[in-house]
Design an enzyme around this catalytic site. Structure first.
Site, PDB file in Angstrom:
ATOM      1  N   ARG A   1       0.868  -1.166   0.000  1.00  0.00           N
ATOM      2  CA  ARG A   1       0.000   0.000   0.000  1.00  0.00           C
ATOM      3  C   ARG A   1       0.913   1.226   0.000  1.00  0.00           C
ATOM      4  NH1 ARG A   1      -3.644   2.781   4.807  1.00  0.00           N
ATOM      5  NH2 ARG A   1      -4.762   4.199   3.414  1.00  0.00           N
ATOM      6  N   HIS A   2       0.498   2.289  -0.687  1.00  0.00           N
ATOM      7  CA  HIS A   2       1.290   3.524  -0.711  1.00  0.00           C
ATOM      8  C   HIS A   2       1.584   4.006   0.717  1.00  0.00           C
ATOM      9  CE1 HIS A   2      -2.325   5.623   0.555  1.00  0.00           C
ATOM     10  NE2 HIS A   2      -2.978   4.920  -0.352  1.00  0.00           N
ATOM     11  N   GLY A   3       2.544   4.907   0.847  1.00  0.00           N
ATOM     12  CA  GLY A   3       2.905   5.459   2.156  1.00  0.00           C
ATOM     13  C   GLY A   3       1.903   6.504   2.633  1.00  0.00           C
TER      14      GLY A   3
ATOM     15  N   ALA B   1       1.627   2.115   4.050  1.00  0.00           N
ATOM     16  CA  ALA B   1       2.829   1.328   3.708  1.00  0.00           C
ATOM     17  C   ALA B   1       2.694  -0.157   4.056  1.00  0.00           C
ATOM     18  CB  ALA B   1       4.087   1.911   4.376  1.00  0.00           C
TER      19      ALA B   1
END
Length: 493
Positions: free
Chosen positions: A91-93, A417
């Site tokens: 997952r994106h930060g 993240a």
């Protein structure tokens, strides 16, 4: 249609409570009292759901962002096993709030600003306006603090990656490289893919930067492939879009909880703290205040004045509201939520298969390292498809108290993240040929226990056998096709 079978309909009432859960909760509470004060003062941060910092699941990273954690030594494989292939779905930060959240926060903040003159006009006419104003502030310190708070969020920030999000990704890359040095060694091919969202592309670039020049890829700019069919499969699933995403009735449990007694109590408490009539607030505005508390911690590492509105008890209620939405929209609530992720699940096994075949024929592994950056909405359905974090009883508006010990806590599963790793090993000195290829799964850098073996390692053949039905009979096109018959969506759900 079977894909729309829900864990419950909104009309039904929940089953009777489990007697033992209260006793367990009491025991947990007494144990919590023994924890050091430092943990207790963390207060709300354990309840931020999908807006949780990655450090909440791995607190040791606060001391050392490159630490591999206390379990690093114990999770080593037998010496005779070598990693062949790693697939990471991230997952994106940490990100900024979305434009919609920023708009709602602006709305709430302006209500507080408008409140101030009304508060002062209620003072006796003999006192000067300045003293009446200060007496109102004294009576309502939280409202005064928040009215003075600088509204610094701009709608242009709309869900973009925050500087902290870049750090999340760079450090994650460095830890993974330290954990799997052979796979991340120079000249190994890294395939990097991302959803089309800016925050994911930027997270991918930060991950690449964290690996440093050692990858020797010939240039600093590694191509990041945009792959929404795997990272945003939910957008391409017509049945999910029509019957869950765009169907208000699908979130009836969430809506019912917003109007329920637990949320009502929080609403009244916040209205009272802000000296606002309760009619001026609703569950969405209270939630946006709580979200702002979480954003300020994750993005700026500060305790926001918005946090002062909430107790730990309130935070648990608001976490449940967040989890209900995740459960019904991305988790076990409707089977199409998870079945729409078959396309990603099968792609993961396709590459594992390929690595096994190449290894068997003594060819070099063509894709030793595949890293893909998506969303909480990418990971949660995939983990539900695989049967992880499933509670015996569905999460519903009317069983909050019984779900205190639930497995489905999105902040523990998909914080910023979040990362899910599939690691394929080739093992020598084995008794059977089946044991030659083994797999581990890690979620947020912690080994997961496989359902079929109750172990943190499985033969690849055993894992494929366990998921045979999903691998052979879950077809994205079929699953996602809208039912032809002309039924009302209310009946469908």
């Amino acid at each position: 249609s079977s894909s729309l079978r829900s864990a419950s309909s909104c009309g039904g009432r929940g089953v009777g409570g489990m007697a033992s859960s209260r006793a367990v909760a009491g025991l947990r509470r007494s144990l919590l009292l023994l924890l050091p004060l430092a943990v207790a003062t963390a207060g709300l941060s354990g309840y931020f759901g999908t807006k949780s910092r990655y450090e909440e699941v791995n607190p040791y990273l606060m001391r050392d962002p490159l630490s591999l954690g206390p379990s690093a030594a114990s999770s080593r494989l037998p010496a005779a096993c070598t990693p062949l292939h790693l697939r990471a779905v991230l997952r994106h930060g940490t990100r900024y709030p979305t434009a919609g959240q920023i708009r709602r926060l602006g709305d709430l903040h302006s209500r507080l600003l408008r409140r101030r003159p009304f508060a002062s006009s209620s003072s006796s006419s003999s006192s000067s306006s300045s003293s009446s104003s200060s007496s109102a502030e004294a009576a309502c310190p939280a409202a005064a603090d928040l009215a003075a708070w600088q509204m610094w969020y701009d709608e242009n920030l709309d869900g973009r990656l925050a500087p902290q999000g870049r750090r999340d990704m760079e450090f994650l890359a460095r830890r993974l490289a330290a954990r799997f040095p052979a796979l991340f060694a120079a000249r190994r091919r890294l395939e990097l893919a991302s959803s089309s969202k800016h925050r994911c592309l930027q997270s991918g670039a930060a991950f690449r930067k964290g690996l440093g020049p050692s990858l020797n890829l010939g240039s600093d700019e590694l191509e990041i492939e945009v792959n929404d069919s795997l990272m945003r499969f939910f957008d391409h699933c017509a049945k999910f879009v029509a019957l869950v995403e765009e169907n208000d009735a699908a979130m009836c449990q969430v809506d019912a909880f917003k109007e329920g007694p637990e949320m009502r109590k929080v609403l009244e408490k916040v209205a009272s703290a802000l000296c606002l009539p309760v009619e001026m607030l609703n569950a969405d505005l209270v939630q946006v205040a709580f979200l702002t508390c979480s954003y300020e911690l994750a993005i700026k590492n500060v305790t926001s004045p918005w946090c002062s509105l909430f107790s730990e008890e309130d935070a648990k209620v608001l976490e449940y509201l967040n989890d209900l939405k995740q459960y019904w929209k991305r988790g076990y609530g409707y089977s199409i939520n998870s079945r729409s992720s078959c396309i990603l699940f099968q792609d993961i096994f396709l590459h594992l298969d390929k690595a096994v075949e190449e290894s068997k024929s003594s060819k070099p592994i063509s894709s030793p390292l595949i890293v893909q950056v998506g969303h909480a909405e990418t990971l949660q359905p995939l983990l539900s498809l695989m049967g992880f974090f499933k509670d015996a009883e569905p999460l519903k508006a009317n069983n909050y108290a019984r779900q205190m010990q639930r497995k489905f806590r999105s902040g523990h599963i998909v914080p910023y993240a979040a990362n899910l790793l599939f690691v394929l090993y080739h093992c020598d000195q084995v008794k059977t040929s089946e044991q030659e290829y083994q797999v581990q799964m890690l979620l947020n850098e912690k080994l997961m226990v496989f359902h079929h073996s109750n172990e943190t390692i499985s033969t690849y053949a055993g894992l494929k056998e366990y998921y045979k039905d999903l691998l052979e009979n879950c077809h994205f096109q079929e699953e996602c096709e809208l039912p032809k018959m002309n039924v009302t969506t209310g009946d469908e759900l």
